[in-house]
Scaffold this active site. Sequence first.
Site, mmCIF file in Angstrom:
data_model
loop_
_atom_site.group_PDB
_atom_site.id
_atom_site.type_symbol
_atom_site.label_atom_id
_atom_site.label_comp_id
_atom_site.label_asym_id
_atom_site.label_seq_id
_atom_site.Cartn_x
_atom_site.Cartn_y
_atom_site.Cartn_z
ATOM 1 N N LYS A 112 34.338 52.483 24.853
ATOM 2 C CA LYS A 112 34.056 53.545 25.828
ATOM 3 C C LYS A 112 33.511 54.776 25.140
ATOM 4 C CE LYS A 112 36.833 52.250 29.764
ATOM 5 N NZ LYS A 112 37.874 52.624 30.716
ATOM 6 N N LYS A 195 31.636 38.171 31.783
ATOM 7 C CA LYS A 195 32.486 38.223 32.961
ATOM 8 C C LYS A 195 31.877 39.087 34.078
ATOM 9 C CE LYS A 195 36.314 41.003 33.372
ATOM 10 N NZ LYS A 195 37.679 41.499 33.355
ATOM 11 N N LYS A 198 33.398 44.865 37.811
ATOM 12 C CA LYS A 198 33.085 45.860 38.823
ATOM 13 C C LYS A 198 32.432 47.094 38.234
ATOM 14 C CE LYS A 198 37.966 47.255 39.248
ATOM 15 N NZ LYS A 198 38.164 48.243 38.195
HETATM 16 P P1 AMP Z 1 39.455 44.958 36.362
HETATM 17 O O1 AMP Z 1 38.426 44.783 37.429
HETATM 18 O O2 AMP Z 1 38.872 44.732 35.004
HETATM 19 O O3 AMP Z 1 40.245 46.238 36.507
HETATM 20 O O4 AMP Z 1 40.494 43.775 36.515
HETATM 21 C C1 AMP Z 1 41.502 43.720 37.486
HETATM 22 C C2 AMP Z 1 42.037 42.308 37.568
HETATM 23 O O5 AMP Z 1 41.048 41.394 38.064
HETATM 24 C C3 AMP Z 1 42.491 41.715 36.229
HETATM 25 O O6 AMP Z 1 43.673 40.993 36.435
HETATM 26 C C4 AMP Z 1 41.378 40.792 35.825
HETATM 27 O O7 AMP Z 1 41.804 39.705 35.059
HETATM 28 C C5 AMP Z 1 40.838 40.306 37.162
HETATM 29 N N1 AMP Z 1 39.397 40.067 37.037
HETATM 30 C C6 AMP Z 1 38.449 41.019 36.911
HETATM 31 N N2 AMP Z 1 37.219 40.463 36.813
HETATM 32 C C7 AMP Z 1 37.405 39.109 36.872
HETATM 33 C C8 AMP Z 1 36.514 37.985 36.802
HETATM 34 N N3 AMP Z 1 35.218 38.140 36.674
HETATM 35 N N4 AMP Z 1 37.047 36.742 36.892
HETATM 36 C C9 AMP Z 1 38.371 36.582 37.021
HETATM 37 N N5 AMP Z 1 39.266 37.596 37.088
HETATM 38 C C10 AMP Z 1 38.800 38.854 37.009
#
Ligand code: AMP
Length: 333
Positions: A112, A195, A198
């Site tokens: 970051k 991956k 968001k």
């Molecule tokens: P984040 O969006 O990084 O804050 O992630 C929040 C939750 O969503 C975490 O438990 C991640 O493991 C899950 N997550 C986020 N993006 C993915 C993805 N592309 N595939 C599977 N799980 C995801």
Amino acid sequence: MKKTILSGSTVTGNLTLGNYIGAINNWKQLQDEYNCYYFLADLHALTVQQDPPTLKQRIYSFYAQYLALGLDPQKNIIFVQSHIHEHAELTWILTCLTPMGYLNRMTQFKEKAEKHVKNINAGLFTYPVLMAADILLYQADLVPVGEDQRQHLELCRDIVGFFDRGYKKGLFKMPEAHIGKTGARIMSLQDPTKKMSKSDENDKNFISIIDDPKKIEKKIKSAATDSGTDIQFDEENKPGISNLLTIYSVLSGKNISQLETEYAGKMYGHLKVDLAELVLETLKPVKEKHDDLMKNLDYLDDLMKSGAERAQLRARKTLHDVYEATGLVLRKP
Ligand code: AMP
Ligand code: TRP
């Protein structure tokens, strides 16, 4: 005694199909078995520059997205981090126990700091301590997180050790990371080797659960596919098609080999058309519920309030015990 699960999501962007499939869909299955706390990490969002009106709107929208995806606010305690002042207070105590060297090692900080060169603030650096406070206030047993948060969870465990040695052993429960077993990893639509995230700068890489249907359709149809024509699951050589098959499989409940048989001899385009339809069908009620909830912010305020009241009961007790253990004089009630 039920075990306690806690997880949070930083309020940036909008939840994606990846969050839905990899996280929230699994959370729904935990809600009967565990004491579940889910929160919106709005204080964490402040470590990067935010536009205040946009942030405010996004906090409501995130809360509505959680509900629209089917998290039950009765069965789970769903709250907003900043509504519980104990998070910030416990962070201070833990900050005073955390060596700079430990924070310096955090790969997310390094990433970051590279990305936001003009805004390397102290909050970005101490972010993992706030995260530790989030977890420890609720004495969580299990913390479902993605792989990228594993290092922060390890730091949280280190901090429990520092507190045990510095003040009072056993006051905090030692949390464990809960990294989904079969938890499908949904990949970026344009670059299926990374991956779906968001916070991706390229909007074409992810499907937001509240995206406009036309946009979703376009994004799926223009998803990167691989050379060759066979619809076969092969993550190494066909990451694009494999990703689409994974999404199809999770949303339809059909297993991958069943889909391979169904699509034998068909073209990539066929799969994309059907998948777009399935995703739209899945997300239509989600978006409708979200949009409905957003028409009634008063109702969301009420739910946020009752979530915060329930969460604070736990948080207040922990902070009280911590203040006591550190030798601070407690104010008369
Ligand atoms: P984040 O969006 O990084 O804050 O992630 C929040 C939750 O969503 C975490 O438990 C991640 O493991 C899950 N997550 C986020 N993006 C993915 C993805 N592309 N595939 C599977 N799980 C995801
Ligand atoms: N840092 C996490 C992320 O960006 C969000 C988060 C904040 C969190 N506090 C937490 C996750 C406590 C689990 C537990 O994904």
